[in-house]
Design an enzyme around this catalytic site. Structure first.
Site, PDB file in Angstrom:
ATOM      1  N   SER A 279       9.951  10.808  39.745  1.00 22.18           N
ATOM      2  CA  SER A 279       8.966   9.744  39.500  1.00 22.18           C
ATOM      3  C   SER A 279       8.576   8.822  40.785  1.00 22.18           C
ATOM      4  O   SER A 279       7.002   9.340  39.971  1.00 22.18           O
ATOM      5  CB  SER A 279      10.267   8.783  39.051  1.00 22.18           C
ATOM      6  OG  SER A 279      10.946   8.496  40.081  1.00 22.18           O
ATOM      7  N   HIS A 309      17.948  12.236  36.598  1.00 19.46           N
ATOM      8  CA  HIS A 309      17.323  11.444  37.683  1.00 19.46           C
ATOM      9  C   HIS A 309      17.820   9.935  37.619  1.00 19.46           C
ATOM     10  O   HIS A 309      18.888  10.226  37.085  1.00 19.46           O
ATOM     11  CB  HIS A 309      16.267  11.400  37.512  1.00 19.46           C
ATOM     12  CG  HIS A 309      14.781  11.089  38.548  1.00 19.46           C
ATOM     13  ND1 HIS A 309      15.581  10.420  39.563  1.00 19.46           N
ATOM     14  CD2 HIS A 309      13.568  10.318  38.263  1.00 19.46           C
ATOM     15  CE1 HIS A 309      13.686   9.943  40.439  1.00 19.46           C
ATOM     16  NE2 HIS A 309      12.846   9.941  39.562  1.00 19.46           N
ATOM     17  N   HIS A 355      23.000  15.111  45.042  1.00 17.19           N
ATOM     18  CA  HIS A 355      21.278  14.982  45.282  1.00 17.19           C
ATOM     19  C   HIS A 355      20.615  15.833  45.590  1.00 17.19           C
ATOM     20  O   HIS A 355      20.856  17.429  45.603  1.00 17.19           O
ATOM     21  CB  HIS A 355      21.300  14.050  46.283  1.00 17.19           C
ATOM     22  CG  HIS A 355      20.330  13.575  46.230  1.00 17.19           C
ATOM     23  ND1 HIS A 355      18.705  13.773  46.877  1.00 17.19           N
ATOM     24  CD2 HIS A 355      19.850  12.132  45.274  1.00 17.19           C
ATOM     25  CE1 HIS A 355      18.093  13.140  46.862  1.00 17.19           C
ATOM     26  NE2 HIS A 355      18.581  12.425  45.927  1.00 17.19           N
ATOM     27  N   ARG A 364      22.647   4.362  49.938  1.00 17.24           N
ATOM     28  CA  ARG A 364      22.552   2.957  48.843  1.00 17.24           C
ATOM     29  C   ARG A 364      23.312   2.970  48.119  1.00 17.24           C
ATOM     30  O   ARG A 364      24.122   2.037  47.516  1.00 17.24           O
ATOM     31  CB  ARG A 364      21.654   4.053  47.732  1.00 17.24           C
ATOM     32  CG  ARG A 364      19.699   3.928  48.455  1.00 17.24           C
ATOM     33  CD  ARG A 364      18.541   4.465  47.427  1.00 17.24           C
ATOM     34  NE  ARG A 364      19.066   5.804  46.719  1.00 17.24           N
ATOM     35  CZ  ARG A 364      18.981   5.947  46.265  1.00 17.24           C
ATOM     36  NH1 ARG A 364      17.864   5.707  45.519  1.00 17.24           N
ATOM     37  NH2 ARG A 364      19.349   7.955  45.830  1.00 17.24           N
ATOM     38  N   ASP A 410      23.446   6.285  41.782  1.00 18.99           N
ATOM     39  CA  ASP A 410      23.644   5.783  40.410  1.00 18.99           C
ATOM     40  C   ASP A 410      25.401   5.606  40.353  1.00 18.99           C
ATOM     41  O   ASP A 410      26.122   5.277  39.432  1.00 18.99           O
ATOM     42  CB  ASP A 410      23.376   6.839  39.499  1.00 18.99           C
ATOM     43  CG  ASP A 410      21.609   7.138  39.235  1.00 18.99           C
ATOM     44  OD1 ASP A 410      20.786   5.783  39.304  1.00 18.99           O
ATOM     45  OD2 ASP A 410      21.088   8.136  39.439  1.00 18.99           O
TER      46      ASP A 410
END
Ligand code: COA
Length: 473
Positions: A279, A309, A355, A364, A410
């Protein structure tokens, strides 16, 4: 370091310098600013910073333009340009082991130094926006002013709602989101200024206007879509007394203080992940053609909507729910292992793991885990996510080809949202998109301020590569 040092010279008014040790042992100077008229205004701060940074880039080009940054191999060309350094992205930098740093600050450091809505609470995303744009840690007063400014910029014209309403309500929320952003582009200040013949040296100004407007408008558009799809179109008006994250949560229909805190954390940590991810890179590429921030951000969202993604957060919750449906909540480690293998053997990836750059557990993920331990330790889906942390990495390692078997951002977000009642997984990537507007918008301002070049890497054919390699042998 030199950036922060030069920043410290900037403040001619009252400011307080604090020494902040970095994780790598280095020391950087941060400014925690006290109130004064011009310092409360983000635009005037940027105006002061930009000439310095332009000079810095010019010097870098002149003095070191010919320095080599590494070798490009055939594997890199065929492997999606992995490991090729090829982009300038000022707002954040990703270390494969440490994870993301926003203007040099890790997530735990941001949680410590950025202003919060409640004492000891999660950072306010407006503070992160200030940090990404200026490299400085803002005061609470500066953040409050920015909150107000964003509220004033949050107007969304009627034609945007009409454009979204022209789509079937069953259209994927990301399709509706992109449609809304494209409709907002009608109001682009950059477009207007360009059509009037504005000189290149001033491009950053309308880009600033567009980026801040966009950041302010996206929660309104995103919440409209949520209410349209899942709540019979009954929208919730904005509450001017709330900050950016809490107000977004409110417009979605969630007013609990814990959900507000989750939204602040969520928006902060999803905002930026250096420049090479799909993105961010898409936005940068499209903007390099001088497309305005709306066009660039809409393009970025189309990339974010891909399952490898941003759509992975949707996929994770759906996958976790399918585990529970098939095996129940009290699933054993053996059953879970079998389910992971079943997923892999059916040719699918395990969503939320792996990743392109990271080689350790995503920080995160870790801060979301800490949030869960603090606020929802007994949630059964959180406990399942914790079990997956033990079960999935050894299985992926056994595959022998996965470079990073550890969980990414995620893997965790869905169960947190689900816990507070935001259960509609198909909507999750829109939340990711709202947050990304902050990182992408900030960098696009710097792209124009620094006059970064049109992107145009060289491509070759298989035949070209074969011939080149034969000659090189
Ligand atoms: C994120 C992702 C796309 C990175 O891809 P990448 O950089 O190509 O990763 P790797 O180099 O480790 O991939 C090597 C191989 O392992 C596979 N692999 C990587 N992660 C995997 C996972 N979670 N489950 C199954 N297989 C995986 C890849 O598909 C690839 O297989 P192939 O050679 O047959 O094509 C990948 O890890 C993935 O698909 N993860 C699941 C989706 C996800 O969580 N995305 C969000 C990322 S923040």
């Amino acid at each position: 370091m030199s950036f922060f040092r030069s920043v410290s010279k900037l403040s001619k008014l009252r400011s307080r310098l604090v020494q902040q040790p970095g994780l790598n042992g280095s020391v950087r100077w941060l400014q925690i600013q006290s109130a004064s008229e011009s310092e409360l205004d983000l635009h005037s701060q940027l105006k002061e910073l930009i000439p310095e940074q332009q000079e810095r880039l010019k010097k870098l080009k002149m003095e070191h333009g010919k320095v080599q940054l590494g070798n490009i191999t055939v594997d890199m060309v065929l492997g999606g340009m992995r490991g090729m350094t090829g982009l300038l992205w000022e707002t954040s930098l990703l270390d494969p082991d440490e994870g993301i740093r926003f203007r040099g600050l890790s997530i735990p450091e941001c949680q410590k130094v950025l202003p919060a809505a409640v004492p000891g609470g999660e950072p306010l995303p407006e503070g992160l926006l200030w940090l990404l744009l200026t490299g400085k840690v803002p005061s609470k007063e500066q953040v409050d002013m920015l909150s107000k400014e964003l509220q004033n910029r949050a107007k969304v014209p009627d034609h945007v709602y009409k454009a979204i309403n022209s789509l079937p309500v069953t259209a994927h929320p990301m399709t509706q989101f992109v449609t809304g952003i494209m409709a907002l582009q009608v109001g682009s200040e950059f477009l207007k200024a360009y059509e009037k013949g504005m000189p290149k040296s001033k491009f950053w100004e309308p880009t600033y206007e567009d980026s801040l407007n966009l950041i302010a408008q996206v929660p309104v558009v995103a919440s409209f879509i949520y209410r349209r799809v899942y709540k019979n179109g009954q929208t919730v008006p904005a509450d001017a007394s709330l900050d950016y994250g809490a107000n977004f949560s409110h417009m979605l229909g969630f007013d609990g203080p814990k959900m507000q805190e989750l939204m602040r954390l969520y928006i902060t940590i999803h905002s930026d992940h250096e420049g090479g991810n799909v993105s961010a890179h898409t936005a940068h590429l499209v903007a390099s053609a001088l497309s305005d921030p709306y066009l660039s951000f809409a393009a970025a969202l189309n990339g974010l909507a891909g399952p490898l993604h941003g759509l992975a957060n949707q996929e994770v919750l759906l996958w976790i729910k399918s585990v529970v449906e098939e095996c129940g909540e009290n699933i054993t480690t053996e059953q879970l292992k079998d389910y992971v293998w079943k997923t892999l053997n059916s040719g699918k990836v395990v969503p939320g793991f792996g990743h392109g750059v990271l080689r350790k557990t995503d920080p995160r993920y870790m801060c979301q885990r800490e949030f869960a331990l603090k606020h929802l330790p007994d949630d059964p889906l959180f406990q399942l996510v914790s079990k997956l942390y033990d079960v999935v990495p050894p299985v992926l390692t056994q595959l022998g080809k996965v470079k990073n078997p550890w969980p990414n951002v995620d893997a965790h977000s869905g169960v947190l949202l689900n816990h507070f009642g935001l259960t509609e997984a198909r909507y999750f990537t829109v939340l990711f998109g709202v947050s990304r507007s902050i990182g992408i918008g900030s960098q696009l301002i710097w792209d124009r301020a620094l006059g970064l070049a049109l992107e145009r890497p060289k491509s070759v054919t298989m035949e070209w590569l074969e011939n080149y390699c034969k000659k090189a042998a």
